[in-house]
Design an enzyme around this catalytic site. Sequence first.
Site, short mmCIF file in Angstrom:
data_model
loop_
_atom_site.label_atom_id
_atom_site.label_comp_id
_atom_site.label_asym_id
_atom_site.label_seq_id
_atom_site.Cartn_x
_atom_site.Cartn_y
_atom_site.Cartn_z
N CYS A 191 0.85 -1.20 0.00
CA CYS A 191 0.00 0.00 0.00
C CYS A 191 0.88 1.25 0.00
O CYS A 191 1.58 1.50 -0.97
CB CYS A 191 -0.99 -0.03 1.16
SG CYS A 191 -2.31 1.19 0.99
N HIS A 203 -3.73 -4.80 -0.08
CA HIS A 203 -3.19 -5.34 1.16
C HIS A 203 -3.26 -6.87 1.12
O HIS A 203 -4.30 -7.44 1.40
CB HIS A 203 -4.02 -4.84 2.35
CG HIS A 203 -3.76 -3.42 2.70
ND1 HIS A 203 -2.80 -3.04 3.59
CD2 HIS A 203 -4.33 -2.28 2.26
CE1 HIS A 203 -2.77 -1.73 3.69
NE2 HIS A 203 -3.70 -1.23 2.89
N GLU A 254 -2.16 -8.90 3.21
CA GLU A 254 -2.41 -9.42 4.56
C GLU A 254 -3.87 -9.28 4.98
O GLU A 254 -4.28 -9.79 6.02
CB GLU A 254 -1.49 -8.71 5.57
CG GLU A 254 -1.90 -7.31 6.02
CD GLU A 254 -1.65 -6.19 5.01
OE1 GLU A 254 -1.35 -6.48 3.83
OE2 GLU A 254 -1.78 -5.02 5.38
#
Lengths: 250, 208
Positions: free
Chosen positions: B82, B186, B188
């Site tokens: 990001c 993202h 994650e």
Amino acid sequence: MLRSRLITVLTINGGVLFRTKTFTPDYRYTHNFVDGWLVDEIILLDVTRPGTAPTGATSFESVVSAVAKRSFVPLAVGGGIRSLDDARRFMALGADKVVINSGAIDRPELISEIARVYGSQCVVLSIDTRKTELGNEVFSHFGSKPSGMSASEWARQGAQLGAGEIMLNSIERDGSLEGYDIPLCREVTSAVDVPVQICGGAGAWPHFVQGILSGGASAVCTTNIYHFTETSIQSAKAFMSKAGIPVRLS
Amino acid sequence: MTTVAIVDFGMGNIVSVAAAVEKLGCRSVVTSTPSEIAAADRIILPGVGAFGDAMRNLHERGLVPALRHLVEKEHKPILGICLGAQLICNESEEFGRHEGFGWIDAMVTRLDSKPGCRIPHVGWNGFSRRRDSCLLRGIPEDALFYYVHSFGIQCQSEQSLIADCEYGTRFAAIIESGNVFGTQFHPEKSQRYGLAVLNNFLNEDLVC
């Protein structure tokens, strides 16, 4: 193409999930679903009224921390955020966004303070409304305090101050299962350029479709966790998809 | 076991990145100490917030020369996520002009709000592949990822553009140049496909 989101709002009271299936309060319920389900985002809200948490209650912070470590979906956290330090505390625990409500009504600069440090995408302005002679009036402090502002006016101001999303709730519709307040939603989505999440009143899959297609919302929220099992998320999304709404199905 | 240094420069969601790294069987070290970063097999540069503040924080912690050395001289693999992906580009126009690491020949510009495209760009979206990349190993064409940003990466050279995403305008979703990688989304926070991209960076051979 950007998909419309289905967001699960989990209200935590005194460290436990407020609504449960068997009236047995247990926030561990939330740990298991967060990775495997098709939930697009989770909002954790602390709705504990000041001074009412039982002695020895799990702190909201430890709930946030536990969910953050197990969820590989975006997590927004709110309830009682009144300062940049409050926001910082939740961000450090693993929140991706903070949800602010009364704190921003009391002191609108709070929105800009958090946005400057973490960016607008981190600030979700939660707006609770009730019908008054002003139209859709904004209320704060668990819906007890009228603000004198209309929802669209406050949403516009909040977005100008740096809020990246609006989470819009109708107090009258909350828990009614009668569907979202679509005129309210439209009023706000046409007033701002930031995404709007609509809450309050969803009781059946067509309500999600109305929120997106008629209300212009970017996301639909549900707080009624006991209606949701893994299959119901899939079923809700399949329904939305059939209605022509792009959603994430896998 | 792969050791991953997650660069802590006071911005953004480090907890989630560390949780994802550990879920993938790696050891995570959240650190702002150059020697700890140097000892790791992989570097992740996370980040949420404003570009200028992020670069200032990195400078204040003495991390800019340290990262430059590790990435440019020792060719240690680094993944920017990001804002972290934006920081590895040339410069950003967020709140003024700010210089980045310049490992990817790209500019960071504001996404314009257009009818049907509310800004920030927030939610699940896919990408179109422009080049092959180790990061994409095993990722289906229609996989979706979580994005949340108001600024986008515009590659100056097509060499480093792996995939792009359309939201009002086109911007880079995945960038890569040698040992330097970046994702605007993202990984994650993108459930199984996100973790699969991250796993490709952490546990797989990065030479395709």
